[in-house]
Design an enzyme around this catalytic site. Sequence first.
Site, short mmCIF file in Angstrom:
data_model
loop_
_atom_site.label_atom_id
_atom_site.label_comp_id
_atom_site.label_asym_id
_atom_site.label_seq_id
_atom_site.Cartn_x
_atom_site.Cartn_y
_atom_site.Cartn_z
N THR A 170 1.29 69.37 -4.59
CA THR A 170 0.73 68.83 -3.44
C THR A 170 -1.05 69.23 -3.32
O THR A 170 -0.89 70.18 -4.08
CB THR A 170 1.12 69.43 -1.74
OG1 THR A 170 0.62 68.74 -0.77
CG2 THR A 170 2.47 70.94 -2.39
N ASP A 171 -1.50 68.31 -2.13
CA ASP A 171 -2.96 68.88 -2.55
C ASP A 171 -2.86 70.30 -1.48
O ASP A 171 -3.74 71.20 -1.43
CB ASP A 171 -3.63 67.48 -1.12
CG ASP A 171 -3.58 67.05 -0.40
OD1 ASP A 171 -2.36 67.40 0.63
OD2 ASP A 171 -3.65 66.52 0.37
N GLU A 172 -1.64 70.59 -0.43
CA GLU A 172 -1.91 71.79 -0.13
C GLU A 172 -1.58 72.64 0.04
O GLU A 172 -2.13 74.22 0.14
CB GLU A 172 -0.29 71.90 1.09
CG GLU A 172 0.36 70.56 2.01
CD GLU A 172 0.97 69.80 2.77
OE1 GLU A 172 1.09 71.55 3.50
OE2 GLU A 172 1.07 69.00 3.59
N LYS A 225 5.28 75.64 -2.77
CA LYS A 225 4.84 74.80 -4.11
C LYS A 225 3.58 75.13 -4.99
O LYS A 225 4.19 74.71 -6.27
CB LYS A 225 4.06 73.55 -2.85
CG LYS A 225 5.05 72.34 -2.02
CD LYS A 225 6.09 71.91 -3.23
CE LYS A 225 6.29 70.51 -4.02
NZ LYS A 225 7.16 70.34 -4.78
N TYR A 270 5.66 76.79 3.14
CA TYR A 270 5.36 75.53 2.41
C TYR A 270 4.93 75.29 0.89
O TYR A 270 4.61 75.25 -0.09
CB TYR A 270 5.89 74.35 3.32
CG TYR A 270 5.34 72.83 2.00
CD1 TYR A 270 6.65 72.48 1.18
CD2 TYR A 270 4.10 72.35 2.50
CE1 TYR A 270 5.85 71.45 0.71
CE2 TYR A 270 4.22 70.96 1.42
CZ TYR A 270 5.42 70.73 0.29
OH TYR A 270 4.85 69.28 -0.05
P1 NAD Z 1 11.99 64.56 1.33
O1 NAD Z 1 11.43 65.77 1.89
O2 NAD Z 1 11.62 63.40 1.98
O3 NAD Z 1 13.01 64.45 -0.10
C1 NAD Z 1 13.62 65.55 -0.77
C2 NAD Z 1 14.45 65.23 -1.57
O4 NAD Z 1 14.64 66.39 -2.13
C3 NAD Z 1 15.74 64.55 -0.06
O5 NAD Z 1 15.90 63.63 -0.51
C4 NAD Z 1 16.53 65.95 -0.83
O6 NAD Z 1 18.22 65.92 -0.11
C5 NAD Z 1 16.21 66.80 -1.86
N1 NAD Z 1 16.32 68.11 -2.31
C6 NAD Z 1 16.54 68.80 -1.48
N2 NAD Z 1 16.54 70.03 -1.90
C7 NAD Z 1 17.68 69.81 -2.85
C8 NAD Z 1 18.67 71.41 -3.75
N3 NAD Z 1 17.98 71.88 -3.41
N4 NAD Z 1 18.30 70.31 -5.19
C9 NAD Z 1 18.38 68.82 -5.34
N5 NAD Z 1 18.06 67.87 -4.39
C10 NAD Z 1 16.95 68.56 -3.61
O7 NAD Z 1 10.37 64.82 -0.11
P2 NAD Z 1 8.93 63.75 0.02
O8 NAD Z 1 8.04 63.62 1.27
O9 NAD Z 1 9.31 62.71 -0.43
O10 NAD Z 1 8.28 64.93 -1.45
C11 NAD Z 1 9.06 64.30 -2.37
C12 NAD Z 1 8.14 65.37 -3.60
O11 NAD Z 1 6.31 64.90 -3.07
C13 NAD Z 1 8.04 67.35 -2.63
O12 NAD Z 1 8.17 67.54 -4.30
C14 NAD Z 1 7.22 67.08 -2.12
O13 NAD Z 1 6.31 68.76 -2.30
C15 NAD Z 1 5.74 66.39 -2.80
N6 NAD Z 1 4.56 66.02 -1.81
C16 NAD Z 1 5.35 64.90 -0.27
C17 NAD Z 1 4.10 64.65 0.16
C18 NAD Z 1 4.24 64.03 1.47
O14 NAD Z 1 2.98 62.80 2.28
N7 NAD Z 1 5.88 63.48 1.35
C19 NAD Z 1 3.22 65.00 -0.19
C20 NAD Z 1 2.60 65.56 -1.31
C21 NAD Z 1 3.40 66.15 -2.02
O1 TDX Z 2 4.50 66.54 15.96
C1 TDX Z 2 3.13 66.41 15.17
N1 TDX Z 2 2.18 66.29 15.50
C2 TDX Z 2 1.06 66.63 14.80
O2 TDX Z 2 0.02 66.45 15.15
C3 TDX Z 2 3.60 65.95 13.42
C4 TDX Z 2 4.77 66.97 13.07
C5 TDX Z 2 3.16 66.61 12.81
N2 TDX Z 2 1.27 66.68 12.81
C6 TDX Z 2 0.71 67.04 12.27
C7 TDX Z 2 -0.24 67.96 11.90
C8 TDX Z 2 -1.14 67.27 10.50
O3 TDX Z 2 -2.01 67.86 10.74
O4 TDX Z 2 -0.10 65.47 11.85
C9 TDX Z 2 -0.60 65.89 10.54
C10 TDX Z 2 0.83 65.84 9.19
O5 TDX Z 2 2.17 65.75 9.45
P1 TDX Z 2 2.93 66.31 8.97
O6 TDX Z 2 3.47 64.24 8.45
O7 TDX Z 2 4.17 67.39 9.05
O8 TDX Z 2 2.57 66.34 7.17
P2 TDX Z 2 1.50 67.36 6.20
O9 TDX Z 2 1.89 68.67 7.80
O10 TDX Z 2 0.43 67.19 6.39
O11 TDX Z 2 2.35 67.15 4.91
C11 TDX Z 2 2.49 66.12 4.51
O12 TDX Z 2 1.54 66.49 3.34
C12 TDX Z 2 1.27 66.85 2.04
C13 TDX Z 2 4.06 65.99 3.81
O13 TDX Z 2 4.97 66.67 4.40
C14 TDX Z 2 3.60 67.46 2.83
O14 TDX Z 2 5.67 67.32 1.87
C15 TDX Z 2 2.72 67.22 0.94
O15 TDX Z 2 3.10 68.24 0.52
#
Ligand code: NAD
Ligand code: TDX
Length: 338
Positions: free
Chosen positions: A125-127, A156, A152
């Site tokens: 992730t960019d985080e 990562k 988190y």
């Molecule tokens: P998500 O939370 O929707 O899905 C995570 C999945 O991992 C779920 O299906 C969960 O059951 C599974 N999981 C959790 N713990 C596990 C374990 N111990 N063993 C096996 N499976 C397990 O997450 P997402 O948003 O789809 O993110 C996927 C990946 O992308 C993550 O690694 C996250 O860090 C990265 N990522 C997400 C975003 C975003 O915007 N959602 C952005 C950047 C990076």
């Molecule tokens: O209730 C809310 N109110 C609010 O203002 C929530 C849940 C979030 N926010 C804000 C926090 C963040 O600035 O919105 C922005 C986006 O929040 P999230 O959807 O929780 O995403 P973020 O924290 O940016 O992280 C996401 O992007 C990077 C994913 O959850 C991560 O898994 C990924 O690595």
Amino acid sequence: MKVLITGGAGFIGGNFVHYMLNKYPQYEIFNLDYLTYAGDLTKHKEIEKNNNYHFIKADISDHEVIIDLFNKNHFDYVIHFAAESHVDRSIADPGIFIQTNVRGTQILLDAAKNASITKFVHISTDEVYGELDFDPDTFFTEETHLQPNSPYSASKASSDLLVRAYHETYNLPINITRCSNNYGPYHFPEKLIPLTISRALNDEKVPVYGTGENVRDWLHVYDHCAAIDLVMHQGVIGDVYNVGGHNERTNLDIVKTIIKELGKSEELIQFVQDRLGHDKRYAIDSTKLKKLGWRPEYNFETGISQTIKWYLDNEKWWKEIISGEYQTYFEKQYKIHF
Ligand code: NAD
Ligand code: TDX
């Protein structure tokens, strides 16, 4: 080609499973997922009988099970999505983030290093880069120092460093991708966009942290899948690739856009106490991936309209989620806010 996808029951991994089965029908896809609160298999109903799709319920931090799985199967690729992914949950309870994201990744790496795989792609992730200020000319590049601010993102970043170390030490063929905020179908409704859609549709208050001025760079999940496909097949071994949509928006803009599109009132917006350590801005420079041939197809306006329509058409999916254990999470997470 045997492809192990971890976390394929979650948001991005689930979309990637569909993407791979559509684009590469000759590949055999193994979806390994522990089905935590964030994983669900209803999204895979239509593919579960495919001969080239297999589901394995397992915890990536269960050493014995993972080693045994790799002993019994020869995987060509491992695409590693499985993680605890929600920043707010990591602030409330960091332990499981270390267990899954750090220890779980290290166990997968151990299994992969003895299995002569073609490539291990780690989805990060960019985080991990920390935060940017509001100067619109600054971006995260692959050279930006890792300065994670939340439990988190620290978990990562730790897993990224382990992936790098397994490449340097054991020659494990790896890539790391670091993408910005994804949006699209099957996004779990604890995250900002689906939370706003689901609550606004129910005429419930939409919580905006702090002033709503924090900026995220939104990437459609289908564009992300195409990027991973490219890195998996053509990425230079050992390299990191940033993936970003160049769609920077403040959180308040996002919430207002959704509320307007749904024909709801802005009175639903409720400013609440800020997230602890809330990163100000993320913005990705994807030049390196573009040189490899990737271009995002979605502009944010089209992408968000289609996503809202998807949530309207798939109410059953998210309503089931928000009626379960999610209620307890929501009350605990937001009671301090409302
Ligand atoms: P998500 O939370 O929707 O899905 C995570 C999945 O991992 C779920 O299906 C969960 O059951 C599974 N999981 C959790 N713990 C596990 C374990 N111990 N063993 C096996 N499976 C397990 O997450 P997402 O948003 O789809 O993110 C996927 C990946 O992308 C993550 O690694 C996250 O860090 C990265 N990522 C997400 C975003 C975003 O915007 N959602 C952005 C950047 C990076
Ligand atoms: O209730 C809310 N109110 C609010 O203002 C929530 C849940 C979030 N926010 C804000 C926090 C963040 O600035 O919105 C922005 C986006 O929040 P999230 O959807 O929780 O995403 P973020 O924290 O940016 O992280 C996401 O992007 C990077 C994913 O959850 C991560 O898994 C990924 O690595």
